[in-house]
Scaffold this motif. Structure first.
Motif, PDB file in Angstrom:
ATOM      1  N   PHE A 146       0.791  -1.230  -0.032  1.00 37.42           N
ATOM      2  CA  PHE A 146       0.024  -0.029   0.077  1.00 37.42           C
ATOM      3  C   PHE A 146       0.878   1.356  -0.024  1.00 37.42           C
ATOM      4  O   PHE A 146       1.559   1.562   0.903  1.00 37.42           O
ATOM      5  N   GLU A 147       0.712   1.950  -0.927  1.00 38.73           N
ATOM      6  CA  GLU A 147       1.684   3.278  -1.261  1.00 38.73           C
ATOM      7  C   GLU A 147       0.413   4.609  -1.269  1.00 38.73           C
ATOM      8  O   GLU A 147      -0.147   4.414  -2.132  1.00 38.73           O
ATOM      9  N   LEU A 148       0.876   5.273  -0.359  1.00 36.68           N
ATOM     10  CA  LEU A 148      -0.066   6.423  -0.218  1.00 36.68           C
ATOM     11  C   LEU A 148       0.058   7.241  -1.423  1.00 36.68           C
ATOM     12  O   LEU A 148       1.216   7.848  -1.938  1.00 36.68           O
ATOM     13  N   ALA A 149      -1.089   7.571  -2.154  1.00 37.31           N
ATOM     14  CA  ALA A 149      -1.190   8.766  -3.469  1.00 37.31           C
ATOM     15  C   ALA A 149      -1.942  10.115  -2.995  1.00 37.31           C
ATOM     16  O   ALA A 149      -1.211  10.928  -3.359  1.00 37.31           O
ATOM     17  N   ALA A 150      -2.843   9.770  -2.198  1.00 38.09           N
ATOM     18  CA  ALA A 150      -3.420  11.268  -1.732  1.00 38.09           C
ATOM     19  C   ALA A 150      -4.261  11.035  -0.434  1.00 38.09           C
ATOM     20  O   ALA A 150      -4.778   9.946  -0.348  1.00 38.09           O
ATOM     21  N   GLN A 151      -4.428  12.181   0.431  1.00 36.53           N
ATOM     22  CA  GLN A 151      -5.024  12.012   1.526  1.00 36.53           C
ATOM     23  C   GLN A 151      -5.599  13.424   2.210  1.00 36.53           C
ATOM     24  O   GLN A 151      -5.027  14.358   1.889  1.00 36.53           O
ATOM     25  N   ARG A 152      -6.599  13.307   2.951  1.00 32.70           N
ATOM     26  CA  ARG A 152      -7.056  14.431   3.538  1.00 32.70           C
ATOM     27  C   ARG A 152      -7.437  14.273   5.247  1.00 32.70           C
ATOM     28  O   ARG A 152      -8.301  13.233   5.312  1.00 32.70           O
ATOM     29  N   GLY A 153      -6.567  14.689   5.907  1.00 35.83           N
ATOM     30  CA  GLY A 153      -7.184  14.595   7.539  1.00 35.83           C
ATOM     31  C   GLY A 153      -6.537  13.633   8.208  1.00 35.83           C
ATOM     32  O   GLY A 153      -6.729  13.372   9.337  1.00 35.83           O
ATOM     33  N   LEU A 154      -5.933  12.512   7.606  1.00 33.22           N
ATOM     34  CA  LEU A 154      -5.471  11.214   8.179  1.00 33.22           C
ATOM     35  C   LEU A 154      -4.227  11.389   8.989  1.00 33.22           C
ATOM     36  O   LEU A 154      -3.455  11.985   8.392  1.00 33.22           O
ATOM     37  N   GLY A 155      -4.036  10.954  10.137  1.00 34.27           N
ATOM     38  CA  GLY A 155      -2.847  11.320  11.036  1.00 34.27           C
ATOM     39  C   GLY A 155      -1.594  10.223  10.521  1.00 34.27           C
ATOM     40  O   GLY A 155      -2.085   9.218   9.914  1.00 34.27           O
ATOM     41  N   GLU A 156      -0.441  10.576  10.981  1.00 29.38           N
ATOM     42  CA  GLU A 156       0.761   9.779  10.792  1.00 29.38           C
ATOM     43  C   GLU A 156       0.525   8.356  11.153  1.00 29.38           C
ATOM     44  O   GLU A 156       1.141   7.414  10.451  1.00 29.38           O
ATOM     45  N   GLY A 157      -0.069   8.113  12.531  1.00 29.92           N
ATOM     46  CA  GLY A 157      -0.152   6.764  12.800  1.00 29.92           C
ATOM     47  C   GLY A 157      -0.920   5.857  11.897  1.00 29.92           C
ATOM     48  O   GLY A 157      -0.656   4.783  11.794  1.00 29.92           O
ATOM     49  N   PHE A 158      -2.091   6.528  11.594  1.00 31.88           N
ATOM     50  CA  PHE A 158      -2.771   5.558  10.592  1.00 31.88           C
ATOM     51  C   PHE A 158      -2.099   5.274   9.569  1.00 31.88           C
ATOM     52  O   PHE A 158      -2.311   4.246   8.920  1.00 31.88           O
ATOM     53  N   LEU A 159      -1.509   6.370   8.684  1.00 25.95           N
ATOM     54  CA  LEU A 159      -0.927   6.262   7.485  1.00 25.95           C
ATOM     55  C   LEU A 159       0.280   5.341   7.707  1.00 25.95           C
ATOM     56  O   LEU A 159       0.606   4.449   6.728  1.00 25.95           O
ATOM     57  N   ASP A 160       1.096   5.437   8.953  1.00 26.00           N
ATOM     58  CA  ASP A 160       2.282   4.362   8.885  1.00 26.00           C
ATOM     59  C   ASP A 160       1.466   2.901   8.903  1.00 26.00           C
ATOM     60  O   ASP A 160       2.048   1.851   8.749  1.00 26.00           O
ATOM     61  N   GLY A 161       0.295   2.896   9.741  1.00 25.00           N
ATOM     62  CA  GLY A 161      -0.626   1.464   9.993  1.00 25.00           C
ATOM     63  C   GLY A 161      -0.407   0.993   8.822  1.00 25.00           C
ATOM     64  O   GLY A 161      -0.414  -0.185   8.526  1.00 25.00           O
ATOM     65  N   VAL A 162      -1.292   1.761   7.663  1.00 23.37           N
ATOM     66  CA  VAL A 162      -1.471   1.119   6.438  1.00 23.37           C
ATOM     67  C   VAL A 162      -0.231   0.781   5.608  1.00 23.37           C
ATOM     68  O   VAL A 162      -0.092  -0.402   4.996  1.00 23.37           O
ATOM     69  N   ARG A 163       0.849   1.411   5.583  1.00 23.99           N
ATOM     70  CA  ARG A 163       2.141   1.442   4.955  1.00 23.99           C
ATOM     71  C   ARG A 163       2.672   0.040   5.457  1.00 23.99           C
ATOM     72  O   ARG A 163       3.375  -0.883   4.763  1.00 23.99           O
ATOM     73  N   GLY A 164       2.321  -0.301   6.773  1.00 21.09           N
ATOM     74  CA  GLY A 164       2.822  -1.601   7.066  1.00 21.09           C
ATOM     75  C   GLY A 164       1.876  -3.016   7.082  1.00 21.09           C
ATOM     76  O   GLY A 164       2.218  -3.939   7.497  1.00 21.09           O
ATOM     77  N   LEU A 165       0.907  -2.762   6.279  1.00 17.19           N
ATOM     78  CA  LEU A 165       0.149  -3.958   6.051  1.00 17.19           C
ATOM     79  C   LEU A 165       0.275  -4.711   5.039  1.00 17.19           C
ATOM     80  O   LEU A 165       0.987  -4.190   3.889  1.00 17.19           O
TER      81      LEU A 165
END
Length: 281
Positions: A146-165
């Protein structure tokens, strides 16, 4: 929902509770001989409950057996008015969303920059569905795809969690990708088995709707919309979010195809230039 939310009131010295449990709501008629009492009528349309009409009067008031048919008529009319208003509001929302989708399709069909496409898709879908947070991820080929392409309002903890899935992990998003279908959960914080449950709690997310980006039967990524309030996702709304996601997927494929053709053309020109120099030498 789980609660009845107060819509309006009049005549109370102290405002009634803003919420009360919907479970067990039923008609209640307690009228005394002196005109006082309580009348609670469930508002129904085609047998579906829509709300609750409550009337209270003190002794010496105007409640009596003769007024009950009149109150029931008012309740039936109110239920019909609420139902009609909701139908009209939904039709207007769907018409607006359909117009926006057509506009997005026209604007982005020739767009060759995926970053612009994905950012606009995230912002427009978040706004149209009143989501408090949104994110869009593309699928890579590694162990953690999972590679982040765009986001609105999500915190780094959540984004890091998705990166580690990993795709094999148990989350709403990974299931949506594996099963190639939209999935929404009404209380994401209660997804006990989900690896992201703790992050949902930190983000204050109560409802999550995730849809895969699909083009030509290939899943290219994932779009997620997150609400901090309780929300039901009707089938037609989920389908519309999927349409936005698929538009993003088609545009991504077009951009990738364009880059591939452009790269091949550049390599061909390099070969031709080298061949011309060799001939001159």
């Amino acid at each position: 929902g789980d609660d009845l939310a107060l819509a309006t009131h009049a005549g109370y010295t102290t405002s009634p509770p803003t919420h009360r449990p919907a479970t067990g709501a039923a008609d209640r008629v307690e009228v005394t001989d002196d005109g006082g009492g309580v009348v609670e009528l469930v508002l129904r349309f085609d047998a579906a409950p829509l709300g609750l009409l409550c009337i209270e009067d003190e002794p010496g008031g105007h409640l009596d057996v003769e007024t009950l048919p009149f109150v029931r008529t008012i309740a039936d009319g109110l239920a019909a008015a609420i139902r009609n208003a909701r139908v009209i509001a939904r039709a207007r929302r769907e018409a607006r969303r359909a117009r926006v989708l057509r506009g997005v399709t026209e604007e982005l069909t020739g767009q060759l920059d995926p970053a612009i496409v994905l950012d606009q898709i995230v912002e427009r879908t978040r706004s149209l569905f009143d989501a408090h947070k949104a994110g869009l991820w593309l699928l890579g080929s590694g162990e953690f795809p999972f590679e982040l392409a765009a986001q609105r309002g999500l915190g780094e903890g959540f984004l890091d969690g998705v990166r580690g899935l990993r795709l094999s992990d148990d989350t709403v998003g990974t299931r949506a990708v594996r099963e190639v279908r939209p999935i929404w959960v009404r209380d994401a914080q209660q997804e006990a088995a989900s690896l992201l449950r703790g992050e949902y709690v930190k983000e204050g997310v109560r409802t999550a709707c995730v849809v895969p980006l699909v083009a030509r039967d290939e899943v290219l990524g994932l779009l997620g919309l997150y609400h901090s309030t309780d929300r039901i996702w009707p089938e037609e709304e989920v389908g519309l979010v999927q349409a936005f996601a698929n538009q993003a997927a088609v545009t991504i494929q077009n951009a990738r195809l364009y880059r591939s053709v452009a790269d091949q053309a550049a390599r061909l020109r390099s070969i031709q230039d080298l061949s011309a120099r060799l001939k001159r030498s």
